[in-house]
Scaffold this motif. Sequence first.
Motif, mmCIF file in Angstrom:
data_model
loop_
_atom_site.group_PDB
_atom_site.id
_atom_site.type_symbol
_atom_site.label_atom_id
_atom_site.label_comp_id
_atom_site.label_asym_id
_atom_site.label_seq_id
_atom_site.Cartn_x
_atom_site.Cartn_y
_atom_site.Cartn_z
ATOM 1 N N ALA A 147 -3.194 -10.406 -11.077
ATOM 2 C CA ALA A 147 -2.287 -11.118 -10.261
ATOM 3 C C ALA A 147 -2.048 -10.349 -8.853
ATOM 4 O O ALA A 147 -1.760 -10.738 -7.822
ATOM 5 C CB ALA A 147 -1.060 -11.347 -10.713
ATOM 6 N N PHE A 148 -2.482 -9.149 -8.826
ATOM 7 C CA PHE A 148 -2.545 -8.503 -7.584
ATOM 8 C C PHE A 148 -3.142 -9.146 -6.513
ATOM 9 O O PHE A 148 -2.737 -9.080 -5.074
ATOM 10 C CB PHE A 148 -3.019 -6.890 -7.753
ATOM 11 C CG PHE A 148 -3.322 -6.189 -6.421
ATOM 12 C CD1 PHE A 148 -2.363 -5.558 -5.778
ATOM 13 C CD2 PHE A 148 -4.699 -6.141 -5.777
ATOM 14 C CE1 PHE A 148 -2.750 -4.782 -4.529
ATOM 15 C CE2 PHE A 148 -4.893 -5.635 -4.685
ATOM 16 C CZ PHE A 148 -4.164 -4.827 -4.115
ATOM 17 N N TYR A 149 -4.333 -9.793 -6.709
ATOM 18 C CA TYR A 149 -5.330 -10.299 -5.403
ATOM 19 C C TYR A 149 -4.386 -11.167 -4.666
ATOM 20 O O TYR A 149 -4.519 -11.527 -3.317
ATOM 21 C CB TYR A 149 -6.755 -10.656 -6.091
ATOM 22 C CG TYR A 149 -7.374 -9.537 -6.888
ATOM 23 C CD1 TYR A 149 -7.701 -8.434 -6.179
ATOM 24 C CD2 TYR A 149 -7.564 -9.633 -8.270
ATOM 25 C CE1 TYR A 149 -8.458 -7.351 -6.837
ATOM 26 C CE2 TYR A 149 -8.122 -8.649 -8.903
ATOM 27 C CZ TYR A 149 -8.405 -7.635 -8.126
ATOM 28 O OH TYR A 149 -9.287 -6.657 -8.833
ATOM 29 N N ALA A 150 -3.541 -12.072 -5.593
ATOM 30 C CA ALA A 150 -3.198 -13.271 -4.781
ATOM 31 C C ALA A 150 -1.515 -12.828 -4.356
ATOM 32 O O ALA A 150 -0.842 -13.671 -3.980
ATOM 33 C CB ALA A 150 -3.266 -14.240 -5.898
ATOM 34 N N ASN A 151 -1.157 -11.670 -4.558
ATOM 35 C CA ASN A 151 0.262 -11.534 -4.216
ATOM 36 C C ASN A 151 0.212 -10.895 -2.889
ATOM 37 O O ASN A 151 -0.175 -9.745 -2.624
ATOM 38 C CB ASN A 151 0.801 -10.348 -5.151
ATOM 39 C CG ASN A 151 2.294 -9.760 -4.966
ATOM 40 O OD1 ASN A 151 2.639 -9.674 -3.897
ATOM 41 N ND2 ASN A 151 3.193 -10.385 -5.994
ATOM 42 N N PRO A 152 0.764 -11.715 -1.920
ATOM 43 C CA PRO A 152 0.686 -11.198 -0.382
ATOM 44 C C PRO A 152 1.615 -9.941 -0.121
ATOM 45 O O PRO A 152 1.099 -9.456 0.601
ATOM 46 C CB PRO A 152 1.193 -12.504 0.162
ATOM 47 C CG PRO A 152 2.088 -13.114 -0.697
ATOM 48 C CD PRO A 152 1.430 -13.063 -2.025
ATOM 49 N N GLN A 153 2.620 -9.653 -0.870
ATOM 50 C CA GLN A 153 3.176 -8.595 -0.515
ATOM 51 C C GLN A 153 2.402 -7.362 -1.045
ATOM 52 O O GLN A 153 2.378 -6.163 -0.197
ATOM 53 C CB GLN A 153 4.765 -8.390 -1.202
ATOM 54 C CG GLN A 153 5.634 -9.568 -0.353
ATOM 55 C CD GLN A 153 5.330 -11.321 -0.893
ATOM 56 O OE1 GLN A 153 4.703 -11.033 -1.979
ATOM 57 N NE2 GLN A 153 5.649 -12.025 -0.164
ATOM 58 N N ALA A 154 1.930 -7.324 -2.200
ATOM 59 C CA ALA A 154 1.171 -6.190 -2.955
ATOM 60 C C ALA A 154 -0.072 -5.793 -1.960
ATOM 61 O O ALA A 154 -0.481 -4.631 -1.738
ATOM 62 C CB ALA A 154 0.991 -6.498 -4.242
ATOM 63 N N THR A 155 -0.920 -6.957 -1.702
ATOM 64 C CA THR A 155 -2.056 -6.714 -0.605
ATOM 65 C C THR A 155 -1.702 -6.151 0.786
ATOM 66 O O THR A 155 -2.329 -5.283 1.144
ATOM 67 C CB THR A 155 -2.924 -7.951 -0.754
ATOM 68 O OG1 THR A 155 -2.127 -9.057 -0.069
ATOM 69 C CG2 THR A 155 -3.429 -8.420 -2.158
ATOM 70 N N ALA A 156 -0.415 -6.739 1.272
ATOM 71 C CA ALA A 156 -0.180 -6.220 2.403
ATOM 72 C C ALA A 156 -0.153 -4.671 2.412
ATOM 73 O O ALA A 156 -0.310 -3.923 3.281
ATOM 74 C CB ALA A 156 1.092 -7.115 3.054
ATOM 75 N N CYS A 157 0.798 -4.231 1.505
ATOM 76 C CA CYS A 157 0.953 -2.672 1.307
ATOM 77 C C CYS A 157 -0.244 -1.998 1.021
ATOM 78 O O CYS A 157 -0.244 -1.001 1.720
ATOM 79 C CB CYS A 157 2.115 -2.597 0.102
ATOM 80 S SG CYS A 157 3.618 -3.013 0.417
ATOM 81 N N PHE A 158 -1.225 -2.684 0.239
ATOM 82 C CA PHE A 158 -2.465 -1.969 0.057
ATOM 83 C C PHE A 158 -3.226 -1.774 1.521
ATOM 84 O O PHE A 158 -3.640 -0.842 1.976
ATOM 85 C CB PHE A 158 -3.327 -2.716 -0.819
ATOM 86 C CG PHE A 158 -4.724 -2.357 -0.884
ATOM 87 C CD1 PHE A 158 -5.124 -1.018 -1.754
ATOM 88 C CD2 PHE A 158 -5.793 -3.035 0.007
ATOM 89 C CE1 PHE A 158 -6.349 -0.983 -1.896
ATOM 90 C CE2 PHE A 158 -7.075 -2.611 -0.181
ATOM 91 C CZ PHE A 158 -7.309 -1.657 -1.030
ATOM 92 N N PHE A 159 -3.156 -2.873 2.189
ATOM 93 C CA PHE A 159 -3.777 -2.721 3.556
ATOM 94 C C PHE A 159 -3.259 -1.740 4.422
ATOM 95 O O PHE A 159 -3.723 -1.123 4.925
ATOM 96 C CB PHE A 159 -3.791 -4.122 4.242
ATOM 97 C CG PHE A 159 -4.361 -5.216 3.618
ATOM 98 C CD1 PHE A 159 -5.608 -4.934 2.906
ATOM 99 C CD2 PHE A 159 -4.113 -6.729 3.532
ATOM 100 C CE1 PHE A 159 -6.684 -5.964 2.379
ATOM 101 C CE2 PHE A 159 -4.975 -7.643 2.813
ATOM 102 C CZ PHE A 159 -6.049 -7.317 2.340
ATOM 103 N N SER A 160 -1.827 -1.483 4.250
ATOM 104 C CA SER A 160 -1.182 -0.494 4.996
ATOM 105 C C SER A 160 -1.630 1.043 4.791
ATOM 106 O O SER A 160 -1.635 1.598 5.654
ATOM 107 C CB SER A 160 0.266 -0.585 5.070
ATOM 108 O OG SER A 160 1.197 0.389 5.502
#
Length: 409
Positions: A147-160
């Motif tokens: 579910a990580f891949y579709a979670n915008p907050q989780a992926t945004a923090c990863f990109f950060s």
Amino acid sequence: MRRSGIGFRRGGGPYRFTGANAWYLPYLGSDAVFGNRGRLIRELDRLQKLGVHNVRILAGAEEGPLKASIKPGFVNRDGKVNEQLLVGLDFTMAELAKRDMTAVLYFTNNWEWSGGMMTRLWYETGRYIDMNDPAHAWPAFPDAGSAFYANPQATACFFSYVRTLVTRTNTITGTRYVDDPSLMAWQLCNEPRPGVSPDVMEKVLPSYYKWIDDSAALIRSLDPNHLVSLGMEGTIATNGRTDIVERAHQNIDYMTAHIWPLNWEWVDGKNLAGTWDSGKSKVEAYINTHVELANKVGKPLVIEEFGFPRDGELYDPSAPTTFRERFYELIYRAAEASLTSDGPIQGTNFWAWNGEARAEHPDHRFRDGDLSYMGDPPHEPQGWYGNFDTDAEMIDAIRRHATHFTTSA
């Protein structure tokens, strides 16, 4: 470092390597209570003498509630980055540069031992499950973590976090990571899977592909000088579907394959003699599949994880490595045959290097606070797959392969 067809180029010449996995090096490199720079230097000296030119290293771990995850992490729930670990990574990269060695740095993990995607979901949702929890039988953990891949907050923090690391300047050398010739590749994740259950996989695939493509684009926008890799196991991660492997690598510089005969029940650790032949056939077929895929997409292939137990599936350095030796030779012969035929295999990274570390407890289990880091991560028996500095036969096998296979600018 760049890709040229199915090969790598470094410093104007071809680059082909014998490598190792040693996820823990930034922990040793830290100037903190959990660090041990003297040991890091000794381990890199040992690897260099073996002819190991490349090391695959954990460069991101999420601190959280998962029972088996390493502590401290590189980042916590508040988004605070652990500067001690980043300096440990800086020190590691500085020491690699002294030895003309290169690194593959992975940002996160599909599995629990470094926090990973499940922990990033917990950061945003407050919910998680543990791997091997009897209440959540396999494949509940990787299915839920996808579910990580579709979670915008989780992926945004990863990109950060990706931005933080890629744009970092090494505090030891003063060299920006984007300019560091000791960096071979940024890797998105250790073994990213789009779930495991077929129904979950079908739902997850669009967000999985988007995350891969967006991550690769972000890294290239910040660093045009290094390769981008995915860290995928291969078709074992896709229920045998080659189309997923091909699409996942569309915007990735090279393919990877991981090979785990015991974990995948291709052999029986307590009966290696009786199950070796059938396991060997499966390993050969798996390698051939990924060579064919790499040729089809026209990109290099790195067999970047391969591990096998000691005889009797014992963990102590005193246990023989008869069948592990056979397994390594199987991988190494395939790589050398690829070299002879101008094939796509350009690197091999065995899992893993334990070096001088020894288990701290009679049950060979890692406990929070242990500092004898091994290639066997904290969720696994200490000594399960890693090679010790006293494993003479394994060391000879690695050195022989390096003599025949490695090129370095």
